[in-house]
Design an enzyme around this catalytic site. Sequence first.
Site, short mmCIF file in Angstrom:
data_model
loop_
_atom_site.label_atom_id
_atom_site.label_comp_id
_atom_site.label_asym_id
_atom_site.label_seq_id
_atom_site.Cartn_x
_atom_site.Cartn_y
_atom_site.Cartn_z
N ALA A 1 17.05 22.30 26.65
CA ALA A 1 16.53 21.04 27.19
C ALA A 1 16.83 20.93 28.68
O ALA A 1 15.99 20.46 29.46
CB ALA A 1 17.16 19.86 26.44
N ASP B 1 14.16 32.27 13.48
CA ASP B 1 14.32 32.23 14.93
C ASP B 1 13.27 33.11 15.62
O ASP B 1 12.16 32.67 15.87
CB ASP B 1 15.74 32.66 15.31
N LEU C 1 17.69 20.63 18.29
CA LEU C 1 18.88 20.88 17.48
C LEU C 1 18.70 22.15 16.65
O LEU C 1 17.59 22.68 16.53
CB LEU C 1 19.11 19.68 16.55
N TYR D 1 22.75 9.51 17.67
CA TYR D 1 21.34 9.84 17.47
C TYR D 1 20.59 8.64 16.89
O TYR D 1 19.47 8.33 17.30
CB TYR D 1 21.20 11.03 16.50
N ARG E 1 22.57 30.91 15.05
CA ARG E 1 21.60 31.80 14.39
C ARG E 1 22.23 32.63 13.28
O ARG E 1 21.51 33.16 12.43
CB ARG E 1 20.95 32.72 15.43
N THR F 1 8.51 35.17 26.36
CA THR F 1 9.60 34.49 27.09
C THR F 1 9.43 34.50 28.60
O THR F 1 10.42 34.46 29.33
CB THR F 1 10.95 35.15 26.74
N LYS G 1 11.05 25.01 17.65
CA LYS G 1 10.71 25.82 16.48
C LYS G 1 12.00 26.27 15.77
O LYS G 1 13.05 26.35 16.40
CB LYS G 1 9.83 27.02 16.91
N ARG H 1 17.57 23.57 30.84
CA ARG H 1 17.04 24.66 31.65
C ARG H 1 15.51 24.70 31.71
O ARG H 1 14.93 25.05 32.73
CB ARG H 1 17.54 26.00 31.13
N ARG H 2 14.85 24.36 30.59
CA ARG H 2 13.41 24.55 30.51
C ARG H 2 12.62 23.26 30.30
O ARG H 2 11.60 23.04 30.94
CB ARG H 2 13.06 25.54 29.37
#
Length: 346
Positions: free
Chosen positions: A15, A196, A93, A77, A184, A274, A116, A17-18
């Site tokens: 969130a 992932d 999340l 939240y 992960r 990416t 995703k 960085r991108r």
Amino acid sequence: MTKLRIGILGASDIAFRRFLPALQKNSFFEYTCVAIANFEERNVTKFGDVQYFVSEKSIEKAENFKDTFNGTIYNSYEELLSSDNIDAVYIPLPPALHYHWAKKALENGKHVLLEKPSTTNLEDTKNLLKIAKQKKLAIHENYAFCYHGQVQKIREIIASGEIGEVRQIRTAFGFPYRGSSDFRYDQSLGGGALLDCGGYPVKLSTMLLGNESQITTASLNMARGHNVDLFGSATLQNHEGITSHISFGMDNFYKCELEIWGSNGYLLAPRIFTAPANLKVTLFLNNGQEKVLEVPEDDQFLGSLNHFSNCITDEATRLNTYSEIEIQSQHVHDIFIKSQNGVFNR
């Protein structure tokens, strides 16, 4: 035009960085707030010292959000989702938390942008889509690579006939082992390679083969220590008999590529999933003559945000996106099912 106010559940790295840099370039949304989980909401170990450490780290990260992008901080939240100060929410999340919080967001009348995968199983995804349809709310699964200019360029090359008729597609996405503390590798958080990195080649293959494509074969390789799949492969096939062979893994040498083999040539995209916003992407085409094609810098997160805004304002786009999310979840489900007879432990 009044901008739609969007908040974020969790002060995540992606969130920061991108997502937020892309949001600053979007004219439809306005960033307003980020929420950190309170004690009851926090899905971590029960040991007090670790709980306290995670809480302190979350507060520190949220303060960095505020210092860099302004906005307010919610200490729950639930408090953010029930607030009248936001119209939409971004949920970055871990996958196992997506269904619970996306459902609450929709029930509170918020449009939802989900990282995703949408959820960890087909039933939960269908339930979210049902609620969204009933409330006429947008829900969008953030496979941002779909909105990079290189994907449109690849479609144009295929349509031009430069490589002839498509005979086969091959696509792979994987990266080296990230360490046991990464979510992960935690089944309870929705870990595993398929959920992932596996979702990317599934999504791309569906885009290129068509929504009617089906999973015909699948294999997953499990890790005993983590109880998640570390790498795997699958085949998709459309009604014309054209196949896409996909590979994915999070215990692999890095690979992020697409190859389309045609009757008269082939096309290679070595950075398909990416590409950062400041990278000029290179495509390689060979149809008897080697060509190097450059695609201009493009912010795929911004493209995904633009699509999310279209989902909110345009019913046809919203309904089509519902369908695409369900198809993606169905394909992932089918890979799980078809791999059950061929799961290998390592």
